[in-house]
Design a protein around this motif. Structure first.
Motif, PDB file in Angstrom:
ATOM      1  N   ARG A  28      -6.590  -4.993  15.863  1.00 51.49           N
ATOM      2  CA  ARG A  28      -6.973  -3.862  16.645  1.00 51.49           C
ATOM      3  C   ARG A  28      -7.067  -2.434  15.941  1.00 51.49           C
ATOM      4  N   GLY A  33      -3.981   7.833  21.076  1.00 50.80           N
ATOM      5  CA  GLY A  33      -2.675   7.415  22.159  1.00 50.80           C
ATOM      6  C   GLY A  33      -1.876   6.774  20.984  1.00 50.80           C
ATOM      7  N   GLU A  34      -1.058   7.582  20.222  1.00 53.82           N
ATOM      8  CA  GLU A  34      -0.285   6.858  19.056  1.00 53.82           C
ATOM      9  C   GLU A  34       1.269   7.184  19.304  1.00 53.82           C
ATOM     10  N   HIS A  35       2.288   6.261  19.376  1.00 52.74           N
ATOM     11  CA  HIS A  35       3.421   6.222  19.624  1.00 52.74           C
ATOM     12  C   HIS A  35       3.889   6.732  21.089  1.00 52.74           C
ATOM     13  N   ASP A  37       3.056   3.967  23.475  1.00 50.78           N
ATOM     14  CA  ASP A  37       3.404   2.779  24.337  1.00 50.78           C
ATOM     15  C   ASP A  37       4.674   2.642  24.657  1.00 50.78           C
ATOM     16  N   TYR A  38       5.563   3.129  23.739  1.00 47.16           N
ATOM     17  CA  TYR A  38       7.072   2.747  24.049  1.00 47.16           C
ATOM     18  C   TYR A  38       7.828   3.856  24.787  1.00 47.16           C
ATOM     19  N   CYS A 167       8.430  -3.320  18.487  1.00 50.33           N
ATOM     20  CA  CYS A 167       7.318  -2.915  18.776  1.00 50.33           C
ATOM     21  C   CYS A 167       7.025  -2.744  20.310  1.00 50.33           C
ATOM     22  N   GLY A 168       6.122  -1.836  20.569  1.00 46.94           N
ATOM     23  CA  GLY A 168       5.556  -1.639  22.034  1.00 46.94           C
ATOM     24  C   GLY A 168       4.649  -2.568  22.330  1.00 46.94           C
ATOM     25  N   ILE A 169       3.950  -2.563  23.333  1.00 49.67           N
ATOM     26  CA  ILE A 169       2.773  -3.624  23.995  1.00 49.67           C
ATOM     27  C   ILE A 169       1.351  -3.524  23.562  1.00 49.67           C
ATOM     28  N   MET A 170       1.060  -2.239  22.979  1.00 49.02           N
ATOM     29  CA  MET A 170      -0.296  -2.172  22.738  1.00 49.02           C
ATOM     30  C   MET A 170      -1.114  -3.227  21.999  1.00 49.02           C
ATOM     31  N   ASP A 171      -0.425  -3.640  20.846  1.00 53.24           N
ATOM     32  CA  ASP A 171      -1.202  -4.295  19.933  1.00 53.24           C
ATOM     33  C   ASP A 171      -1.462  -5.669  20.438  1.00 53.24           C
ATOM     34  N   TYR A 221       9.940   3.445  12.170  1.00 53.19           N
ATOM     35  CA  TYR A 221       9.477   3.132  13.449  1.00 53.19           C
ATOM     36  C   TYR A 221      10.694   3.313  14.521  1.00 53.19           C
ATOM     37  N   GLY A 336      -2.260   3.382  14.426  1.00 49.38           N
ATOM     38  CA  GLY A 336      -1.195   2.506  14.132  1.00 49.38           C
ATOM     39  C   GLY A 336       0.023   3.282  14.106  1.00 49.38           C
ATOM     40  N   ALA A 337       1.114   2.582  13.400  1.00 50.18           N
ATOM     41  CA  ALA A 337       2.483   3.249  13.343  1.00 50.18           C
ATOM     42  C   ALA A 337       2.375   4.330  12.395  1.00 50.18           C
TER      43      ALA A 337
HETATM   44  C1  GLA Z   1       2.641  -0.167  15.928  1.00 46.52           C
HETATM   45  C2  GLA Z   1       3.521  -0.859  17.226  1.00 46.52           C
HETATM   46  C3  GLA Z   1       2.675  -0.485  18.726  1.00 46.52           C
HETATM   47  C4  GLA Z   1       2.861   0.890  18.548  1.00 46.52           C
HETATM   48  C5  GLA Z   1       1.990   1.644  17.293  1.00 46.52           C
HETATM   49  C6  GLA Z   1       2.136   3.325  17.410  1.00 46.52           C
HETATM   50  O1  GLA Z   1       1.465  -0.676  16.177  1.00 46.52           O
HETATM   51  O2  GLA Z   1       3.348  -2.320  17.113  1.00 46.52           O
HETATM   52  O3  GLA Z   1       3.422  -1.075  19.648  1.00 46.52           O
HETATM   53  O4  GLA Z   1       3.856   1.669  18.762  1.00 46.52           O
HETATM   54  O5  GLA Z   1       2.748   1.041  16.329  1.00 46.52           O
HETATM   55  O6  GLA Z   1       1.156   3.492  18.419  1.00 46.52           O
END
Ligand code: GLA
Length: 386
Positions: A28, A33-35, A37-38, A167-171, A221, A336-337
Motif C-alpha cells: 500500500r 493521514g499519517e500516524h 490510525d493508532y 502497528c495500527g490497522i491501516m496497512d 514508532y 508510511g511510518a
Molecule cells: C506503519 C504502521 C501503520 C501506521 C503507519 C503510520 O505503516 O504499520 O499502522 O501507523 O506506520 O501512519
C-alpha cells in the motif's frame, strides 16, 4: 509474468507439481493521514500494484512448508503445535496461523511458495501483505468465511502479538479491503470505510523510494505511540473532557491546554490533531475534484511530519523538495511510518516524466543514494487469483 504466475512457476520448481491455487495481497501507499490510525483517526491509503503471492497446495498432514524466493529458503512448522517466534520471515505467516488457532480454528498443513515485488523495508507494507496473503490462503484451504475487516484485524493481531510490532490497522486493512481505482477512507475508530476514486482524471500516484531502509523504525514508532497516549491522558486530566485518544482532541482543545504538555509531547499531538483534520478535508477536496487542494494538504502533512512529529529525514525531505519543484506536481510527502522508506507524489500525468528525470538528476548528489520511482495503480485488495 505476473507475481501470481511467478509464484505458480516457482511452486512447480520447488515441489515438482502444480499448486492448487494462488492467493495474493497488495502492498500500500498512504496518500494522507499519517500516524493517525493508532490515535483512532482517519487514514487514506491505496493498495498498489505490487503484491505478495503465495502458490499453495493442501497437504494431508498438519505441516506448513513454505519457500520464500526472496530469501531462497524453505522453512516449516507444524500447524498443530503451539507456535513460537523464530525471528525470521516465517514469523509473519506463522503468526497468522497462530491467530486462526487462537480463534478456535484448526489450520491444515500446506506446501506454499511465496513470491513478491513489494520492496522489503521500504515502508510499502510488505509485512501486512504477507499476513493478509497468508490469511487468504488459510481461508481458501478451510472454507472459513471471514469479512475483509476481520481479516485485517487478524493480520494486525499477528503482527502485534506474534511478531511484536505495535502497528495500527491501516496497512492490513487496505491490503484486505481495497477496490481497484480507489483509495480507502477509513475511520480507524469504528472501522467504517468508503472507497474514493483516485484514478479519475489526470492525476498519477508516484512513489519515490529513498533507498534508506527503515532501521530504527520500531523504537521510534513505539516512542511516538507512547507520546500520543501520554498527550491524550494529560489533556484529559487538564480539561476534564473524555479523551480516549487524540481523535477526541480538537486543535482548539489542544491549544487551550498547551501548558499542560511538555513541548515535545505538544508537538507530537499537534501533528496528530491537525493531520486528522487534513485527512477529512483532503478527501472532501478529492471528491469535489480539487486535486490541487488535495496536493497542498499532502505538502502540509509532510511539513507537520517533519517539524512536529519528527519522523522525516534528510533523504525524504530532499525527495519531497525535488518533487515539489516540478511543474505539474500537486503535492508530495513521506508515506508510511517515516524514518526512511518512501515519499509519495501526486502528479499530473504529463509531469511524471519530468518528475522521474528531476529525481534521477538531483537526488544522488543531495543524498549519496539512488531513488527508485514507481508510477502505481490503485488495485483491489487480497484474493484468490487462480
Ligand atoms: C506503519 C504502521 C501503520 C501506521 C503507519 C503510520 O505503516 O504499520 O499502522 O501507523 O506506520 O501512519
Amino acid at each position: 509474468m505476473t507475481v501470481a504466475d511467478r509464484a505458480a512457476t516457482a511452486f512447480g520448481e520447488t515441489f515438482g507439481a502444480d499448486p492448487d491455487f494462488v492467493a495474493q495481497a497488495p502492498g500500500r501507499v498512504n496518500l494522507i493521514g499519517e500516524h493517525t490510525d493508532y490515535n483512532d483517526g482517519f487514514v487514506f491509503p491505496a493498495a498498489i500494484d505490487r503484491w505478495i503471492a503465495i502458490a499453495c497446495r493442501a497437504r494431508d498432514d498438519s505441516r506448513v512448508v513454505l519457500h520464500a524466493t526472496a530469501f531462497d529458503e524453505t522453512r516449516e512448522f507444524d500447524a498443530a503445535d503451539d507456535l513460537s517466534k523464530d525471528a525470521n520471515w516465517l514469523d509473519y505467516p506463522k503468526g497468522v496461523v497462530d491467530q486462526f488457532r487462537k480463534g478456535g480454528h484448526a489450520v491444515p498443513g500446506f506446501d506454499g511458495v511465496m513470491v513478491g515485488d513489494v520492496p522489503v523495508g521500504a515502508g510499502l507494507s510488505s509485512s501486512a501483505a504477507v499476513e493478509v496473503a497468508t490469511a487468504t490462503v488459510v481461508l481458501e484451504l478451510t472454507g472459513i468465511s471471514m469479512s475483509g475487516p476481520d481479516v485485517a484485524l487478524l493480520g494486525q493481531r499477528a503482527e502485534n502479538q506474534f511478531v511484536g510490532v505495535n502497528c495500527g490497522i491501516m496497512d492490513q486493512f487496505v491490503s484486505a479491503n481495497a477496490t481497484e481505482g480507489h483509495a480507502l477512507f477509513l475511520d480507524c475508530r469504528d472501522l467504517s470505510f468508503e472507497h474514493v476514486p483516485v484514478s479519475a482524471g489526470d492525476a498519477r500516484i508516484v512513489i519515490l523510494n529513498s533507498g534508506v531502509t527503515r532501521g530504527l523504525t520500531d523504537s521510534g514508532y513505539n516512542e511516538r505511540r507512547s507520546a500520543c497516549e501520554k498527550g491524550a491522558a494529560l489533556i484529559a486530566e487538564a480539561s476534564g473532557e473524555t479523551v480516549e485518544a487524540l481523535r477526541d482532541v480538537s486543535p482548539e482543545l489542544l491549544a487551550a491546554h498547551r501548558n499542560a504538555l511538555p513541548p515535545d509531547i505538544h508537538r507530537r499531538c499537534r501533528h496528530v490533531v491537525t493531520e486528522i483534520d487534513r485527512t477529512r478535508e483532503a478527501v472532501a477536496d478529492l471528491r469535489a475534484g480539487d486535486v490541487a487542494a488535495f496536493g497542498a494538504l499532502m505538502n502540509a502533512s509532510h511539513d507537520s511530519l517533519r517539524d512536529d512529529y519528527e519522523v522525516s529525514g534528510p533523504e525524504l525531505d530532499a525527495l519531497v523538495t525535488i518533487a515539489r519543484g516540478v511543474d505539474g506536481v500537486y503535492g508530495a510527502r513521506l508515506t508510511g511510518a517515516g524514518f526512511g522508506g518512501c515519499a509519495v507524489a501526486l502528479a499530473r500525468a504529463d509531469a511524471v516524466d519530468e518528475l522521474v528525470r528531476a529525481v534521477a538528476a538531483d537526488y544522488p548528489s543531495q543524498s549519496g543514494l539512488e531513488a527508485e520511482a514507481y508510477v502505481c495503480r490503485a488495485v483491489a485488495g487480497a484474493g484468490r487469483v487462480g
